[in-house]
Design a protein around this motif. Structure first.
Motif, mmCIF file in Angstrom:
data_model
loop_
_atom_site.group_PDB
_atom_site.id
_atom_site.type_symbol
_atom_site.label_atom_id
_atom_site.label_comp_id
_atom_site.label_asym_id
_atom_site.label_seq_id
_atom_site.Cartn_x
_atom_site.Cartn_y
_atom_site.Cartn_z
ATOM 1 N N LEU A 117 0.824 -1.205 0.000
ATOM 2 C CA LEU A 117 0.000 0.000 0.000
ATOM 3 C C LEU A 117 0.863 1.261 0.000
ATOM 4 N N GLY A 118 0.371 2.293 -0.681
ATOM 5 C CA GLY A 118 1.026 3.589 -0.681
ATOM 6 C C GLY A 118 0.044 4.675 -0.302
ATOM 7 N N VAL A 119 0.478 5.608 0.509
ATOM 8 C CA VAL A 119 -0.402 6.668 0.989
ATOM 9 C C VAL A 119 -0.962 7.528 -0.147
ATOM 10 N N PRO A 120 -0.156 7.975 -1.122
ATOM 11 C CA PRO A 120 -0.714 8.856 -2.161
ATOM 12 C C PRO A 120 -1.906 8.242 -2.890
ATOM 13 N N GLY A 121 -1.780 6.974 -3.293
ATOM 14 C CA GLY A 121 -2.905 6.331 -3.964
ATOM 15 C C GLY A 121 -4.094 6.157 -3.044
ATOM 16 N N GLY A 122 -3.826 5.823 -1.775
ATOM 17 C CA GLY A 122 -4.898 5.681 -0.799
ATOM 18 C C GLY A 122 -5.671 6.967 -0.606
ATOM 19 N N GLN A 123 -4.964 8.079 -0.633
ATOM 20 C CA GLN A 123 -5.630 9.376 -0.467
ATOM 21 C C GLN A 123 -6.541 9.694 -1.646
ATOM 22 N N VAL A 124 -6.111 9.354 -2.843
ATOM 23 C CA VAL A 124 -6.943 9.589 -4.031
ATOM 24 C C VAL A 124 -8.235 8.784 -3.947
ATOM 25 N N LEU A 125 -8.106 7.501 -3.621
ATOM 26 C CA LEU A 125 -9.285 6.641 -3.551
ATOM 27 C C LEU A 125 -10.197 7.035 -2.389
ATOM 28 N N SER A 126 -9.612 7.427 -1.272
ATOM 29 C CA SER A 126 -10.410 7.857 -0.124
ATOM 30 C C SER A 126 -11.235 9.092 -0.460
ATOM 31 N N ASP A 127 -10.635 10.012 -1.208
ATOM 32 C CA ASP A 127 -11.348 11.239 -1.565
ATOM 33 C C ASP A 127 -12.536 10.938 -2.475
ATOM 34 N N LEU A 128 -12.384 9.954 -3.343
ATOM 35 C CA LEU A 128 -13.504 9.545 -4.195
ATOM 36 C C LEU A 128 -14.569 8.814 -3.389
ATOM 37 N N TRP A 129 -14.141 7.953 -2.474
ATOM 38 C CA TRP A 129 -15.060 7.105 -1.719
ATOM 39 C C TRP A 129 -15.915 7.914 -0.754
ATOM 40 N N ARG A 130 -15.409 9.027 -0.270
ATOM 41 C CA ARG A 130 -16.151 9.788 0.744
ATOM 42 C C ARG A 130 -17.392 10.465 0.175
ATOM 43 N N GLY A 131 -17.454 10.628 -1.142
ATOM 44 C CA GLY A 131 -18.611 11.294 -1.734
ATOM 45 C C GLY A 131 -18.727 12.715 -1.231
ATOM 46 N N ASP A 132 -19.914 13.055 -0.683
ATOM 47 C CA ASP A 132 -20.112 14.414 -0.174
ATOM 48 C C ASP A 132 -19.904 14.486 1.339
ATOM 49 N N ARG A 133 -19.348 13.450 1.931
ATOM 50 C CA ARG A 133 -19.101 13.410 3.370
ATOM 51 C C ARG A 133 -17.694 13.915 3.680
ATOM 52 N N GLU A 134 -17.511 14.413 4.906
ATOM 53 C CA GLU A 134 -16.181 14.772 5.365
ATOM 54 C C GLU A 134 -15.374 13.496 5.609
ATOM 55 N N LEU A 135 -14.061 13.579 5.480
ATOM 56 C CA LEU A 135 -13.220 12.414 5.728
ATOM 57 C C LEU A 135 -13.315 11.941 7.169
ATOM 58 N N THR A 136 -13.687 12.841 8.074
ATOM 59 C CA THR A 136 -13.799 12.474 9.489
ATOM 60 C C THR A 136 -15.196 11.982 9.869
ATOM 61 N N ASP A 137 -16.097 11.879 8.910
ATOM 62 C CA ASP A 137 -17.416 11.312 9.172
ATOM 63 C C ASP A 137 -17.248 9.814 9.438
ATOM 64 N N PRO A 138 -17.835 9.286 10.509
ATOM 65 C CA PRO A 138 -17.682 7.854 10.807
ATOM 66 C C PRO A 138 -18.165 6.928 9.701
ATOM 67 N N VAL A 139 -19.039 7.402 8.829
ATOM 68 C CA VAL A 139 -19.459 6.593 7.686
ATOM 69 C C VAL A 139 -18.287 6.387 6.724
ATOM 70 N N VAL A 140 -17.351 7.317 6.734
ATOM 71 C CA VAL A 140 -16.165 7.253 5.878
ATOM 72 C C VAL A 140 -14.956 6.728 6.657
ATOM 73 N N SER A 141 -14.732 7.300 7.828
ATOM 74 C CA SER A 141 -13.600 6.940 8.691
ATOM 75 C C SER A 141 -14.140 6.522 10.052
ATOM 76 N N PRO A 142 -14.422 5.249 10.250
ATOM 77 C CA PRO A 142 -15.078 4.825 11.494
ATOM 78 C C PRO A 142 -14.260 5.064 12.752
ATOM 79 N N LEU A 143 -12.964 5.315 12.616
ATOM 80 C CA LEU A 143 -12.156 5.598 13.797
ATOM 81 C C LEU A 143 -12.670 6.828 14.531
ATOM 82 N N PHE A 144 -13.350 7.735 13.825
ATOM 83 C CA PHE A 144 -13.848 8.971 14.435
ATOM 84 C C PHE A 144 -15.227 8.794 15.064
ATOM 85 N N GLY A 145 -15.764 7.585 15.042
ATOM 86 C CA GLY A 145 -17.076 7.345 15.630
ATOM 87 C C GLY A 145 -17.018 7.162 17.131
#
Length: 249
Positions: free
Chosen positions: A147-175
């Motif tokens: 795994l590489g961080v740069p590629g992960g960041q690109v995919l994460s930004d697409l996956w989050r849709g209209d949610r913030e990256l810190t939304d637990p639906v996107v990043s459950p660590l923040f729940g």
């Protein structure tokens, strides 16, 4: 075993049912692949092993991937499948690897909000913080061949849709983990997601959540899916965790 498939909203849901024993309960498995890759052979093999050795029904939803799917859409779909399986099969658990670990934990949090605490959620090398902000990640990155961080960041930004990256639906660590059912977490130290796995375990335990944590030095991302001795040991841990709860009286 028998494999059935049906469609939901145009997307397939596969169901693996053992035929040499009477299955009890079910597991909904969210496959990994960085939210961009389809289900792979290793996911099928693990799902089949869980079904056979835990004597339980395993459902595999094939969810839309980026750029066609988003975290909120898929979480809602997987949560609905868990509810459906509970009504049909009885005790139902969640499991997932990598990106599927994110889906699994976000779904478990959403179900908890609806008053459903799952018997166990199994997380294999889960992606739990899509902000990639853990300060220990740069220390681990040179040891991770996968795994590489740069590629992960690109995919994460697409996956989050209209949610913030810190939304637990996107990043459950923040729940908020209070009231969450037990977790089984497996990780290797040569995985850029390993530092976040430590934060996950610490936060869950602080919230009173029962956590079984397996960390193996020198192992890679999603090592339980690999054809190695450590992978085989990890698969036995996964099967045992699921079998115990779905067959519990």
């Amino acid at each position: 075993m028998r494999i059935d498939v049906r469609t939901d909203g145009g997307r397939p849901i596969y169901t693996i049912t053992p035929t040499l024993s009477s299955p009890v309960g079910s597991v909904v498995y969210a496959h990994g692949g960085g939210w961009v890759n389809e289900i792979a052979l290793q996911h099928w093999q693990l799902a089949a092993q869980i079904a056979a050795e835990s004597a339980t029904v395993v459902s595999l939803p094939i969810s839309p991937l980026v750029p066609f799917g988003t975290a909120a859409e898929v979480t809602e779909r997987v949560a609905a499948l868990v509810v459906e399986n509970r009504e049909r099969y009885g005790p139902t658990c969640l499991a997932g690897d990598s990106a599927g670990g994110q889906i699994g934990l976000s779904t478990a949090l959403a179900l908890r909000d609806d008053g459903i605490a799952l018997p166990v959620t199994v997380l294999i090398s889960p992606a739990v913080d899509l902000s990639w902000s853990n300060p220990r990640i740069p220390e681990v990155q040179p040891t991770d061949p996968w795994l590489g961080v740069p590629g992960g960041q690109v995919l994460s930004d697409l996956w989050r849709g209209d949610r913030e990256l810190t939304d637990p639906v996107v990043s459950p660590l923040f729940g908020d983990f209070a009231g969450l059912g037990p977790l089984t977490v497996l990780t290797g130290t040569r995985d850029v997601l390993n530092p976040d796995a430590h934060l996950l375990v610490a936060k869950a335990r602080a919230a009173g959540v029962e956590v079984a944590f397996t960390e193996i030095a020198g192992q890679l991302h999603v090592y339980p899916l690999l054809p190695t001795r450590e992978g085989a040991r990890a698969r036995r841990v996964i099967v045992a965790a699921l079998r115990e709860v779905v067959r519990r009286p």
